[in-house]
Design an enzyme around this catalytic site. Structure first.
Site, PDB file in Angstrom:
ATOM      1  N   ALA A   1      -4.739   2.957  -1.554  1.00 52.36           N
ATOM      2  CA  ALA A   1      -4.033   3.354  -2.776  1.00 52.36           C
ATOM      3  C   ALA A   1      -2.802   2.467  -2.922  1.00 52.36           C
ATOM      4  O   ALA A   1      -2.010   2.327  -1.984  1.00 52.36           O
ATOM      5  CB  ALA A   1      -3.599   4.817  -2.681  1.00 52.36           C
TER       6      ALA A   1
ATOM      7  N   ALA B   1       0.848  -1.202   0.000  1.00 52.57           N
ATOM      8  CA  ALA B   1       0.000   0.000   0.000  1.00 52.57           C
ATOM      9  C   ALA B   1       0.878   1.245   0.000  1.00 52.57           C
ATOM     10  O   ALA B   1       1.969   1.248   0.584  1.00 52.57           O
ATOM     11  CB  ALA B   1      -0.883   0.021   1.238  1.00 52.57           C
ATOM     12  N   ASP B   2       0.381   2.262  -0.663  1.00 51.85           N
ATOM     13  CA  ASP B   2       1.047   3.575  -0.603  1.00 51.85           C
ATOM     14  C   ASP B   2       0.357   4.485   0.399  1.00 51.85           C
ATOM     15  O   ASP B   2       0.989   5.357   0.998  1.00 51.85           O
ATOM     16  CB  ASP B   2       1.075   4.223  -1.984  1.00 51.85           C
ATOM     17  CG  ASP B   2       2.151   3.554  -2.817  1.00 51.85           C
ATOM     18  OD1 ASP B   2       1.858   2.501  -3.403  1.00 51.85           O
ATOM     19  OD2 ASP B   2       3.298   4.042  -2.797  1.00 51.85           O
ATOM     20  N   ARG B   3      -0.946   4.304   0.545  1.00 51.24           N
ATOM     21  CA  ARG B   3      -1.688   5.080   1.544  1.00 51.24           C
ATOM     22  C   ARG B   3      -3.010   4.352   1.791  1.00 51.24           C
ATOM     23  O   ARG B   3      -3.706   3.978   0.850  1.00 51.24           O
ATOM     24  CB  ARG B   3      -1.950   6.493   1.019  1.00 51.24           C
ATOM     25  CG  ARG B   3      -2.383   7.480   2.059  1.00 51.24           C
ATOM     26  CD  ARG B   3      -2.665   8.848   1.452  1.00 51.24           C
ATOM     27  NE  ARG B   3      -1.498   9.594   1.034  1.00 51.24           N
ATOM     28  CZ  ARG B   3      -1.147  10.793   1.497  1.00 51.24           C
ATOM     29  NH1 ARG B   3      -1.873  11.368   2.445  1.00 51.24           N
ATOM     30  NH2 ARG B   3      -0.095  11.420   1.011  1.00 51.24           N
TER      31      ARG B   3
END
Ligand code: MRU
Length: 352
Positions: A252, A242-244
């Site tokens: 995201a 995950a990036d966020r």
């Protein structure tokens, strides 16, 4: 063990990931400017690694730098971090690291320390971020492996992963690839299916490289083969990074994750997101609040500098997409355990 970041006080080198898998070349990072461009140009990428390299670039620059006053140190730290967070917008870890470093730096000023003591403390704080990331990833790997063994199966597991979430994307071990490593250590992993991850090919260039390096059996597929692989290859679980992560669990991650999650739902395959709690963004109430980076369309139209797409066509190149929480059916694997997306807010409040 692959060592993508070499660091000692005043010294930082990273593997230039643009040159992988063909050659392993370390480049020097001696300043915040070097750190900023290494991240912006994707010589280092992956949410945790972006945060760590950004922070370490600050540590190497302030170590040995001449400051006139303690106020100068504080200004330099704040201004540098304000620059570094602009390198890439979606991954939250760098924003979190920047605010933690600023808060820690500011807290030193109640004690009337000397310039060198302040620098020493800030550098030590940043060094700890690196150490913590590795510990965190090992915990993620072990929680994820246990959850998958308890809920999915005890042997012959086939895991599909997307993008690169391994040692190259973190300070070491990896998040989703950390879960893969822990399953491999438990000897319950039969095979990994990794996607190519167009257009930047983090899967074929980096994940395939890490899996070969660790002698983990793996098969590379093109992104458009995921549905057929799910139909034909007995995939036990999907694990991605995950990036966020928004506080409602919407996530995201690399473009293509969303369509894999939809397919996993169709085929009834558990879909997991593996990430440190530093990837959870309390300011994002849902996926709509997450800014998605759009990258240069040459990544689609060109290959190694040569045009491969027809002239005149329009292109859209989002680097990430949002997977809605309800598709994360396996759970969100963190260093504290595996949470259902609906419980994320409560779990985070308990950790406060
Ligand atoms: O554009 P990238 O390569 O930085 O994207 C990386 C990803 O999307 C990863 O899945 C994510 O950052 C998690 S890395 C542990």
């Amino acid at each position: 063990m692959l060592q993508p970041i070499k660091y000692s006080r005043g010294f930082l080198q990273i593997i230039d990931q643009l040159r992988l898998p063909l050659e392993v070349v370390y480049i020097d990072i001696v300043s915040v400017e070097d750190g900023y461009y290494a991240i912006k140009d994707m010589k280092v990428r992956g949410a945790p690694a972006i945060a760590i390299v950004a922070a370490l670039s600050l540590a190497v620059e302030i170590w040995g730098k001449h400051f006139e006053s303690t106020a100068d140190v504080k200004d330099f730290v704040h201004n540098s971090l304000d620059t570094l967070v602009k390198a890439r917008p979606t991954a939250v870890n760098i924003f979190r690291a920047a605010s933690d470093i600023k808060r820690f730096t500011d807290s030193l000023y109640v004690n009337f320390l000397s310039v060198s003591d302040i620098v020493e403390n800030v550098v030590a704080f940043i060094e700890n971020l690196k150490e913590d990331d590795v510990k965190c990833n090992i915990a993620i790997g072990d929680h994820g492996a246990k959850h998958i063994c308890d809920n999915v199966g005890l042997s012959e597991l086939v895991v599909l992963t997307h993008c690169n979430t391994g040692s190259l994307a973190t300070a070491g071990y990896g998040t989703a690839l950390g879960v893969v490593r822990s399953l491999h250590k438990k000897k319950v992993l039969k095979h990994v299916v990794c996607t190519e991850t167009r257009p930047f090919n983090q899967g074929s260039r980096l994940t395939a490289f890490e899996l070969s390096h660790d002698n983990i059996d793996a098969t590379l597929i093109v992104d458009s083969a995921v549905a057929f692989a799910m139909k034909q290859k007995n995939i036990s679980a999907v694990v991605v990074g995950a990036d966020r992560i928004a506080i409602n669990g919407d996530t995201a991650n690399k473009i293509g994750t969303y369509q894999i999650a939809i397919l996993a739902k169709f085929f009834n395959i558990p879909f997991y997101v593996a990430a440190p709690t530093t990837s959870i963004c309390r300011n994002a109430k849902d996926g709509q609040s997450i800014l998605i980076e759009e990258r240069n369309t040459e990544e689609i139209t060109h290959f190694q500098g040569k045009r491969i797409a027809a002239e005149g066509v329009n292109c859209w190149n989002p680097a990430f997409d949002i997977t809605p929480a309800e598709l994360i059916t396996g759970g969100i694997i963190t260093e504290y355990g595996v949470f259902k997306p609906v419980d994320l807010n409560d779990e985070m409040n308990k950790l406060k």
